[in-house]
Design an enzyme around this catalytic site. Structure first.
Site, mmCIF file in Angstrom:
data_model
loop_
_atom_site.group_PDB
_atom_site.id
_atom_site.type_symbol
_atom_site.label_atom_id
_atom_site.label_comp_id
_atom_site.label_asym_id
_atom_site.label_seq_id
_atom_site.Cartn_x
_atom_site.Cartn_y
_atom_site.Cartn_z
ATOM 1 N N CYS A 139 0.839 -1.194 0.000
ATOM 2 C CA CYS A 139 0.000 0.000 0.000
ATOM 3 C C CYS A 139 0.879 1.250 0.000
ATOM 4 O O CYS A 139 1.390 1.660 1.054
ATOM 5 C CB CYS A 139 -0.933 -0.001 1.214
ATOM 6 S SG CYS A 139 -1.959 1.472 1.348
ATOM 7 N N CYS A 149 -0.493 4.065 2.158
ATOM 8 C CA CYS A 149 -0.318 3.852 3.599
ATOM 9 C C CYS A 149 1.115 4.122 4.045
ATOM 10 O O CYS A 149 1.343 4.732 5.093
ATOM 11 C CB CYS A 149 -0.684 2.416 3.966
ATOM 12 S SG CYS A 149 -2.288 1.841 3.380
ATOM 13 N N ASP A 150 2.095 3.659 3.256
ATOM 14 C CA ASP A 150 3.481 3.625 3.724
ATOM 15 C C ASP A 150 4.444 4.524 2.953
ATOM 16 O O ASP A 150 5.613 4.638 3.315
ATOM 17 C CB ASP A 150 3.997 2.180 3.661
ATOM 18 C CG ASP A 150 3.165 1.232 4.503
ATOM 19 O OD1 ASP A 150 2.663 1.677 5.554
ATOM 20 O OD2 ASP A 150 3.001 0.062 4.109
#
Length: 307
Positions: A130, A133-134
Site C-alpha cells: 500500500c 499507507c506507507d
C-alpha cells in the site's frame, strides 16, 4: 432477523446497504475494514462527478452516506456461516451471532504477494502492499514498484512525488495501466520503467537494502533500494464460503448471474469478489453490482412473502 446480511464494507457492500434501505429492507453490514481496498488508493480520477479525490476520502464519504440510513455497520470479522431453514446465522468475532434471511457476499480481494523466498521476512520492513499507507516513510529514498496495472502506475506516480527515485518493474513490454497514468509516468524523470523484468528476491539485514531482478534473456542484476511496493493484482477473499455451495471459477472468484445471484439459494455476491462486470474490477462496477444485488434481493423477498 435481518432481511440481508452484507458481508464486506467496501463500495459494493456499502452501496448495497443504501439501496436496501431505500427498498425498505433491514440490513446489516459486517466488515473488519470499512471502505475496502478503495481506501488505500492514492488518487481516484474516474468516479463520475468528482474530478479528483483520494481513496481514503471517497471511502469515508461512502461510509458516512451508508450510516445516514441508520444501517448498522459491524466492524468485525465473520468466522462462520450456517444455513438455517429460513435463512442464515453468522458467527462473528467478539459479538453475538447475527441471523438474516439472505446473504450478500461482498468481501472483495486481498493484495497478491510475489512469493519471494525472503518476502515474508521483510513485510513491514521494506516491503509494502500500500503506497498510500506507507509511502510517507520513503521520502527522498529509492523505491521499487512491482506491477503494470493501474494500481502499480498510480503508486509509482504518488511515490514519484516524494521519493528520490522510483523503479517501476514490470514483467511485460508494455504497461496495462490507463494511458493517462502512463503519460504522467513518462513526464516524471524520477520514475524509470524497467520492462520485461521480474524480481527474484529481496535482501537486507534488519530492513530491505536491495533486490535482485532478471530480464527475459536471463540477465540479472542487483538494485540498491530502500523499499518495495507490490502491486501485482489481487486474490478473492472467498475462503469463508466453502461450505455454502457457492460456485467459483478456477481463480476463486464467485460466479454470479446478471442480477448478482450465486448458485446457492438465498445468496448473492457483488464487487471484486465476483466474475461479474466482465471482470472489470473498478470502484464503479463494485458499487453498481451492490445496487443490482440489493434490487434483486428485494424482489426475491417480496416473492417469498407472497408465496
Amino acid at each position: 432477523m435481518y432481511d440481508i446480511a452484507i458481508i464486506g464494507a467496501g463500495p459494493a457492500g456499502l452501496n448495497a446497504s443504501i439501496y436496501a434501505a431505500r427498498y425498505g429492507l433491514r440490513s446489516v453490514v459486517i466488515g473488519a475494514v470499512t471502505g475496502g481496498l478503495a481506501g488505500t488508493t492514492h488518487e481516484i480520477g474516474n468516479w463520475l462527478g468528482i474530478e479528483k479525490i483520494t481513496g481514503f476520502e471517497l471511502s469515508q464519504n461512502m461510509i458516512t452516506h451508508a450510516k445516514s440510513y441508520n444501517t448498522p455497520i459491524v466492524e468485525r470479522t465473520v468466522r462462520n456461516i450456517r444455513k438455517l431453514d429460513n435463512g442464515f446465522v453468522l458467527e462473528i468475532d467478539g459479538t453475538e451471532p447475527i441471523e438474516a434471511k439472505t446473504l450478500l457476499l461482498a468481501t472483495g480481494t486481498s493484495h497478491r504477494h510475489l512469493n519471494l523466498p525472503n518476502e515474508e521476512k521483510f513485510i513491514g520492513k521494506g516491503i509494502s502492499y500500500c503506497a498510500t499507507c506507507d509511502g510517507f516513510f520513503y521520502r527522498n529514498k529509492v523505491v521499487a514498484v512491482v506491477g503494470g496495472n493501474d494500481s502499480a502506475a498510480t503508486a509509482a506516480v504518488y511515490l514519484g512525488e516524494i521519493a528520490q527515485k522510483v523503479y517501476l518493474i514490470y514483467r511485460n513490454d508494455q504497461l496495462r495501466a490507463e494511458q493517462i497514468w502512463q503519460d504522467t509516468i513518462a513526464k516524471n524523470p524520477k520514475i524509470e520503467v524497467v520492462y520485461n523484468t521480474v524480481v527474484d528476491d529481496v535482501f537486507g539485514e534488519e530492513k530491505v537494502s536491495s533486490i535482485k531482478i532478471s530480464d527475459k534473456l536471463g540477465n540479472s542484476r542487483d538494485l540498491s533500494i530502500d523499499g518495495v511496493f507490490v502491486e501485482i493484482g489481487s486474490e478473492p477473499n472467498s475462503g469463508l464460503f466453502g461450505e455454502l455451495d457457492v460456485e467459483s471459477d478456477e481463480q476463486g472468484f464467485v460466479k454470479i448471474k446478471s442480477d448478482g445471484q450465486t448458485t446457492a439459494e438465498g445468496i448473492w455476491a457483488a464487487g471484486d469478489l465476483t466474475d461479474g462486470s466482465n471482470k472489470f474490477r473498478q470502484i464503479v462496477t463494485a458499487a453498481s453490482e451492490g445496487a443490482i444485488a440489493a434490487a434483486s434481493i428485494s424482489k426475491y423477498l417480496k416473492q417469498k412473502s407472497v408465496a
